[in-house]
Design a protein around this motif. Structure first.
Motif, PDB file in Angstrom:
ATOM      1  N   ARG A 291       0.835  -1.207   0.000  1.00 38.37           N
ATOM      2  CA  ARG A 291       0.000   0.000   0.000  1.00 38.37           C
ATOM      3  C   ARG A 291       0.866   1.252   0.000  1.00 38.37           C
TER       4      ARG A 291
ATOM      5  N   SER B 185      -9.943   8.562 -10.907  1.00 34.73           N
ATOM      6  CA  SER B 185     -10.345   7.195 -11.231  1.00 34.73           C
ATOM      7  C   SER B 185     -11.808   7.045 -10.859  1.00 34.73           C
TER       8      SER B 185
ATOM      9  N   THR C 228      -0.841  13.246  -2.828  1.00 30.08           N
ATOM     10  CA  THR C 228      -1.948  12.302  -2.874  1.00 30.08           C
ATOM     11  C   THR C 228      -2.114  11.562  -1.553  1.00 30.08           C
TER      12      THR C 228
ATOM     13  N   ARG D 144       2.636   1.619  -3.483  1.00 27.34           N
ATOM     14  CA  ARG D 144       1.730   2.102  -4.535  1.00 27.34           C
ATOM     15  C   ARG D 144       1.424   3.588  -4.354  1.00 27.34           C
ATOM     16  N   THR D 145       1.187   3.983  -3.120  1.00 23.29           N
ATOM     17  CA  THR D 145       0.879   5.387  -2.824  1.00 23.29           C
ATOM     18  C   THR D 145       2.048   6.284  -3.220  1.00 23.29           C
TER      19      THR D 145
ATOM     20  N   GLU E  50      -3.325   5.121  -1.333  1.00 19.71           N
ATOM     21  CA  GLU E  50      -4.001   4.348  -2.381  1.00 19.71           C
ATOM     22  C   GLU E  50      -4.684   5.203  -3.443  1.00 19.71           C
ATOM     23  N   CYS E  51      -4.263   6.430  -3.610  1.00 18.78           N
ATOM     24  CA  CYS E  51      -4.807   7.285  -4.670  1.00 18.78           C
ATOM     25  C   CYS E  51      -4.355   6.733  -6.018  1.00 18.78           C
ATOM     26  N   ARG E  52      -5.254   6.783  -6.997  1.00 17.85           N
ATOM     27  CA  ARG E  52      -4.951   6.279  -8.338  1.00 17.85           C
ATOM     28  C   ARG E  52      -5.122   7.358  -9.393  1.00 17.85           C
ATOM     29  N   CYS E  53      -5.333   8.588  -8.956  1.00 21.57           N
ATOM     30  CA  CYS E  53      -5.608   9.693  -9.866  1.00 21.57           C
ATOM     31  C   CYS E  53      -4.300  10.282 -10.402  1.00 21.57           C
TER      32      CYS E  53
ATOM     33  N   ARG F  27     -14.367   3.309  -5.737  1.00 19.60           N
ATOM     34  CA  ARG F  27     -13.315   3.674  -4.776  1.00 19.60           C
ATOM     35  C   ARG F  27     -12.938   5.151  -4.827  1.00 19.60           C
TER      36      ARG F  27
ATOM     37  N   VAL G  15       2.515   6.671  -7.122  1.00 16.40           N
ATOM     38  CA  VAL G  15       1.570   7.616  -7.733  1.00 16.40           C
ATOM     39  C   VAL G  15       1.946   9.048  -7.362  1.00 16.40           C
TER      40      VAL G  15
ATOM     41  N   CYS H 176     -10.530  13.566  -3.895  1.00 16.40           N
ATOM     42  CA  CYS H 176     -10.191  13.590  -5.320  1.00 16.40           C
ATOM     43  C   CYS H 176     -11.365  14.076  -6.161  1.00 16.40           C
TER      44      CYS H 176
END
Length: 83
Positions: A4, A36, A64, A7-8, A67-70, A40, A11, A45
């Motif tokens: 986690r 995204s 961010t 990934r954070t 776990e932000c995916r934007c 979720r 991004v 965001c």
């Protein structure tokens, strides 16, 4: 937990790196925060989604959340066609 965090941070680094590159470019004056859009999507965001002047990007876009995916994308004006 380690996945986690990784990934954070990936991004976050990608968005910050993109913003730095866009600022150095002579073609990019605005950026778009692309969210995204799924179940979720968080309120932070969702509220930050939109187009910003290159020097006026708000903190939620640059820093961010977990776990932000934007992502940030350039807004280009190519002969009158904004993309």
């Amino acid at each position: 937990i380690a996945e986690r965090i990784a990934r954070t941070e990936i991004v976050k680094a990608a968005n910050q790196g993109s913003l730095a590159a866009y600022k150095q470019s002579t073609m990019v004056e605005k950026v778009r925060f692309i969210v995204s859009e799924d179940e979720r999507l968080c309120e932070i965001c969702k509220e930050a989604e939109g187009v910003y002047d290159i020097g006026d990007v708000p903190s939620p876009v640059i820093d961010t959340h977990p776990e932000c995916r934007c992502v940030l994308a350039p807004v280009l004006d190519l002969h009158g066609a904004v993309i």
